[in-house]
Scaffold this motif. Structure first.
Motif, PDB file in Angstrom:
ATOM      1  N   LEU A 160      -2.477   7.127  -3.413  1.00  0.00           N
ATOM      2  CA  LEU A 160      -2.432   7.435  -4.842  1.00  0.00           C
ATOM      3  C   LEU A 160      -3.549   6.690  -5.568  1.00  0.00           C
ATOM      4  O   LEU A 160      -4.118   5.732  -5.045  1.00  0.00           O
ATOM      5  CB  LEU A 160      -1.077   7.036  -5.427  1.00  0.00           C
ATOM      6  N   VAL A 161      -3.854   7.102  -6.782  1.00  0.00           N
ATOM      7  CA  VAL A 161      -4.917   6.459  -7.561  1.00  0.00           C
ATOM      8  C   VAL A 161      -4.562   5.006  -7.869  1.00  0.00           C
ATOM      9  O   VAL A 161      -5.366   4.102  -7.671  1.00  0.00           O
ATOM     10  CB  VAL A 161      -5.180   7.237  -8.874  1.00  0.00           C
ATOM     11  N   ALA A 162      -3.343   4.780  -8.329  1.00  0.00           N
ATOM     12  CA  ALA A 162      -2.951   3.442  -8.754  1.00  0.00           C
ATOM     13  C   ALA A 162      -2.506   2.558  -7.606  1.00  0.00           C
ATOM     14  O   ALA A 162      -2.572   1.338  -7.710  1.00  0.00           O
ATOM     15  CB  ALA A 162      -1.828   3.534  -9.779  1.00  0.00           C
ATOM     16  N   SER A 163      -2.036   3.134  -6.534  1.00  0.00           N
ATOM     17  CA  SER A 163      -1.478   2.344  -5.450  1.00  0.00           C
ATOM     18  C   SER A 163      -1.625   3.100  -4.140  1.00  0.00           C
ATOM     19  O   SER A 163      -1.305   4.280  -4.054  1.00  0.00           O
ATOM     20  CB  SER A 163       0.003   2.084  -5.748  1.00  0.00           C
ATOM     21  N   LYS A 164      -2.089   2.412  -3.139  1.00  0.00           N
ATOM     22  CA  LYS A 164      -2.150   2.985  -1.794  1.00  0.00           C
ATOM     23  C   LYS A 164      -0.885   2.529  -1.085  1.00  0.00           C
ATOM     24  O   LYS A 164      -0.624   1.340  -0.963  1.00  0.00           O
ATOM     25  CB  LYS A 164      -3.384   2.499  -1.031  1.00  0.00           C
ATOM     26  N   ARG A 165      -0.084   3.492  -0.628  1.00  0.00           N
ATOM     27  CA  ARG A 165       1.228   3.171  -0.091  1.00  0.00           C
ATOM     28  C   ARG A 165       1.384   3.621   1.347  1.00  0.00           C
ATOM     29  O   ARG A 165       0.822   4.626   1.760  1.00  0.00           O
ATOM     30  CB  ARG A 165       2.311   3.858  -0.913  1.00  0.00           C
ATOM     31  N   LEU A 166       2.195   2.861   2.072  1.00  0.00           N
ATOM     32  CA  LEU A 166       2.625   3.251   3.398  1.00  0.00           C
ATOM     33  C   LEU A 166       4.136   3.381   3.334  1.00  0.00           C
ATOM     34  O   LEU A 166       4.834   2.428   2.983  1.00  0.00           O
ATOM     35  CB  LEU A 166       2.239   2.204   4.445  1.00  0.00           C
ATOM     36  N   ILE A 167       4.635   4.575   3.644  1.00  0.00           N
ATOM     37  CA  ILE A 167       6.065   4.811   3.654  1.00  0.00           C
ATOM     38  C   ILE A 167       6.507   4.829   5.113  1.00  0.00           C
ATOM     39  O   ILE A 167       6.036   5.657   5.892  1.00  0.00           O
ATOM     40  CB  ILE A 167       6.434   6.127   2.959  1.00  0.00           C
ATOM     41  N   CYS A 168       7.378   3.895   5.463  1.00  0.00           N
ATOM     42  CA  CYS A 168       7.879   3.785   6.830  1.00  0.00           C
ATOM     43  C   CYS A 168       9.309   4.303   6.872  1.00  0.00           C
ATOM     44  O   CYS A 168      10.187   3.781   6.181  1.00  0.00           O
ATOM     45  CB  CYS A 168       7.842   2.332   7.295  1.00  0.00           C
ATOM     46  N   PHE A 169       9.530   5.318   7.687  1.00  0.00           N
ATOM     47  CA  PHE A 169      10.863   5.882   7.863  1.00  0.00           C
ATOM     48  C   PHE A 169      11.473   5.251   9.102  1.00  0.00           C
ATOM     49  O   PHE A 169      10.860   5.220  10.163  1.00  0.00           O
ATOM     50  CB  PHE A 169      10.777   7.404   8.021  1.00  0.00           C
ATOM     51  N   THR A 170      12.686   4.739   8.950  1.00  0.00           N
ATOM     52  CA  THR A 170      13.356   4.053  10.045  1.00  0.00           C
ATOM     53  C   THR A 170      14.558   4.864  10.508  1.00  0.00           C
ATOM     54  O   THR A 170      14.959   5.830   9.862  1.00  0.00           O
ATOM     55  CB  THR A 170      13.823   2.650   9.613  1.00  0.00           C
ATOM     56  N   ALA A 171      15.150   4.436  11.606  1.00  0.00           N
ATOM     57  CA  ALA A 171      16.337   5.114  12.135  1.00  0.00           C
ATOM     58  C   ALA A 171      17.521   4.949  11.190  1.00  0.00           C
ATOM     59  O   ALA A 171      18.443   5.750  11.203  1.00  0.00           O
ATOM     60  CB  ALA A 171      16.679   4.557  13.510  1.00  0.00           C
ATOM     61  N   ARG A 172      17.492   3.917  10.362  1.00  0.00           N
ATOM     62  CA  ARG A 172      18.587   3.678   9.414  1.00  0.00           C
ATOM     63  C   ARG A 172      18.589   4.704   8.284  1.00  0.00           C
ATOM     64  O   ARG A 172      19.508   4.732   7.480  1.00  0.00           O
ATOM     65  CB  ARG A 172      18.484   2.270   8.834  1.00  0.00           C
ATOM     66  N   GLY A 173      17.527   5.491   8.179  1.00  0.00           N
ATOM     67  CA  GLY A 173      17.494   6.575   7.218  1.00  0.00           C
ATOM     68  C   GLY A 173      16.787   6.283   5.917  1.00  0.00           C
ATOM     69  O   GLY A 173      16.245   7.177   5.304  1.00  0.00           O
ATOM     70  N   ARG A 174      16.793   5.044   5.480  1.00  0.00           N
ATOM     71  CA  ARG A 174      16.177   4.734   4.191  1.00  0.00           C
ATOM     72  C   ARG A 174      14.725   4.324   4.389  1.00  0.00           C
ATOM     73  O   ARG A 174      14.441   3.391   5.128  1.00  0.00           O
ATOM     74  CB  ARG A 174      16.950   3.593   3.541  1.00  0.00           C
ATOM     75  N   PRO A 175      13.794   5.015   3.729  1.00  0.00           N
ATOM     76  CA  PRO A 175      12.384   4.651   3.903  1.00  0.00           C
ATOM     77  C   PRO A 175      12.064   3.317   3.217  1.00  0.00           C
ATOM     78  O   PRO A 175      12.696   2.944   2.231  1.00  0.00           O
ATOM     79  CB  PRO A 175      11.627   5.793   3.236  1.00  0.00           C
ATOM     80  N   VAL A 176      11.088   2.620   3.770  1.00  0.00           N
ATOM     81  CA  VAL A 176      10.622   1.358   3.205  1.00  0.00           C
ATOM     82  C   VAL A 176       9.178   1.587   2.759  1.00  0.00           C
ATOM     83  O   VAL A 176       8.354   2.053   3.540  1.00  0.00           O
ATOM     84  CB  VAL A 176      10.695   0.210   4.238  1.00  0.00           C
ATOM     85  N   VAL A 177       8.882   1.273   1.494  1.00  0.00           N
ATOM     86  CA  VAL A 177       7.568   1.534   0.913  1.00  0.00           C
ATOM     87  C   VAL A 177       6.822   0.218   0.742  1.00  0.00           C
ATOM     88  O   VAL A 177       7.355  -0.744   0.195  1.00  0.00           O
ATOM     89  CB  VAL A 177       7.695   2.243  -0.452  1.00  0.00           C
ATOM     90  N   PHE A 178       5.568   0.199   1.222  1.00  0.00           N
ATOM     91  CA  PHE A 178       4.705  -0.968   1.089  1.00  0.00           C
ATOM     92  C   PHE A 178       3.453  -0.570   0.311  1.00  0.00           C
ATOM     93  O   PHE A 178       2.936   0.529   0.495  1.00  0.00           O
ATOM     94  CB  PHE A 178       4.285  -1.495   2.467  1.00  0.00           C
ATOM     95  N   GLN A 179       2.955  -1.472  -0.535  1.00  0.00           N
ATOM     96  CA  GLN A 179       1.736  -1.232  -1.294  1.00  0.00           C
ATOM     97  C   GLN A 179       0.597  -2.056  -0.698  1.00  0.00           C
ATOM     98  O   GLN A 179       0.817  -3.169  -0.213  1.00  0.00           O
ATOM     99  CB  GLN A 179       1.911  -1.627  -2.772  1.00  0.00           C
ATOM    100  N   ALA A 180      -0.623  -1.504  -0.807  1.00  0.00           N
ATOM    101  CA  ALA A 180      -1.818  -2.201  -0.340  1.00  0.00           C
ATOM    102  C   ALA A 180      -2.801  -2.324  -1.495  1.00  0.00           C
ATOM    103  O   ALA A 180      -3.265  -1.326  -2.025  1.00  0.00           O
ATOM    104  CB  ALA A 180      -2.470  -1.428   0.813  1.00  0.00           C
ATOM    105  N   GLY A 181      -3.107  -3.553  -1.875  1.00  0.00           N
ATOM    106  CA  GLY A 181      -4.028  -3.792  -2.974  1.00  0.00           C
ATOM    107  C   GLY A 181      -5.424  -4.162  -2.530  1.00  0.00           C
ATOM    108  O   GLY A 181      -6.318  -4.320  -3.356  1.00  0.00           O
ATOM    109  N   THR A 182      -5.625  -4.320  -1.222  1.00  0.00           N
ATOM    110  CA  THR A 182      -6.957  -4.664  -0.710  1.00  0.00           C
ATOM    111  C   THR A 182      -7.449  -3.567   0.231  1.00  0.00           C
ATOM    112  O   THR A 182      -6.650  -2.816   0.807  1.00  0.00           O
ATOM    113  CB  THR A 182      -6.936  -6.002   0.065  1.00  0.00           C
ATOM    114  N   ARG A 183      -8.733  -3.492   0.382  1.00  0.00           N
ATOM    115  CA  ARG A 183      -9.348  -2.483   1.262  1.00  0.00           C
ATOM    116  C   ARG A 183      -8.880  -2.652   2.715  1.00  0.00           C
ATOM    117  O   ARG A 183      -8.612  -1.686   3.403  1.00  0.00           O
ATOM    118  CB  ARG A 183     -10.874  -2.604   1.158  1.00  0.00           C
ATOM    119  N   GLU A 184      -8.767  -3.907   3.172  1.00  0.00           N
ATOM    120  CA  GLU A 184      -8.346  -4.174   4.547  1.00  0.00           C
ATOM    121  C   GLU A 184      -6.934  -3.648   4.811  1.00  0.00           C
ATOM    122  O   GLU A 184      -6.671  -3.049   5.857  1.00  0.00           O
ATOM    123  CB  GLU A 184      -8.407  -5.679   4.857  1.00  0.00           C
ATOM    124  N   LEU A 185      -6.027  -3.883   3.859  1.00  0.00           N
ATOM    125  CA  LEU A 185      -4.662  -3.374   4.013  1.00  0.00           C
ATOM    126  C   LEU A 185      -4.631  -1.850   3.968  1.00  0.00           C
ATOM    127  O   LEU A 185      -3.892  -1.216   4.714  1.00  0.00           O
ATOM    128  CB  LEU A 185      -3.747  -3.944   2.927  1.00  0.00           C
TER     129      LEU A 185
END
Length: 158
Positions: free
Chosen positions: A118-143
């Motif tokens: 996204l423009v404001a936030s680069k996100r990684l959405i991880c879907f697990t076996a538990r069913g609920r996705p976990v969302v992480f934000q990356a504020g640096t180019r390396e991440l």
């Protein structure tokens, strides 16, 4: 429609972690310009609240409404504070992010991952076996690069 999942082998996961670079990889969760924008918006809202409260219209406002507005403003301040201090880490064990409550997911628990640039936030959405996705934000180019690589390895097959 997506059906088959690609859960990487131990070797694929090891190659992924090697390609990401020396671990732990840590960086801010939100880009600097988003943090500055959030602070400016909070200052603007705070000034508007003060101007309204000090003016003639402020005296006509119900105490319950004024309390609700102040409570919402305090909630925004708390969210902005967590945006300012939040850190994302990629380790040998998995991915974690400091937030109001700690977000973390182990590599073994990830069933599928999707990178959302996204423009404001680069996100990684991880879907697990538990069913609920976990969302992480990356504020640096390396991440952001690491998130894209993780999403490629933990992708769904058509």
């Amino acid at each position: 429609m997506f059906s088959a999942q690609h859960i990487p082998s131990e070797q694929e996961r090891s190659e992924l972690l090697d390609s990401i670079g020396p671990l732990p990889l840590q960086g801010v969760a939100w880009p600097k310009w988003i943090k500055i924008l959030a602070c400016l918006v909070l200052v603007f809202i705070g000034v508007m609240i003060i101007q309204t409260a000090a003016g003639p219209t402020g005296k006509a406002v119900s105490p319950m409404v004024a309390g609700s507005i102040l409570l919402c403003f305090v909630g925004l301040v708390v969210l902005a504070r967590y945006m300012l201090i939040s850190q994302t880490r990629i380790t040998q064990k998995g991915i974690e992010q400091s937030w109001i409550s700690r977000r973390e997911v182990a590599w073994e628990d990830i069933q599928f991952a999707k990178f959302i640039p996204l423009v404001a936030s680069k996100r990684l959405i991880c879907f697990t076996a538990r069913g609920r996705p976990v969302v992480f934000q990356a504020g640096t180019r390396e991440l952001q690069v690491a998130f894209a690589r993780i999403a490629l390895v933990y992708r769904r097959q058509k």
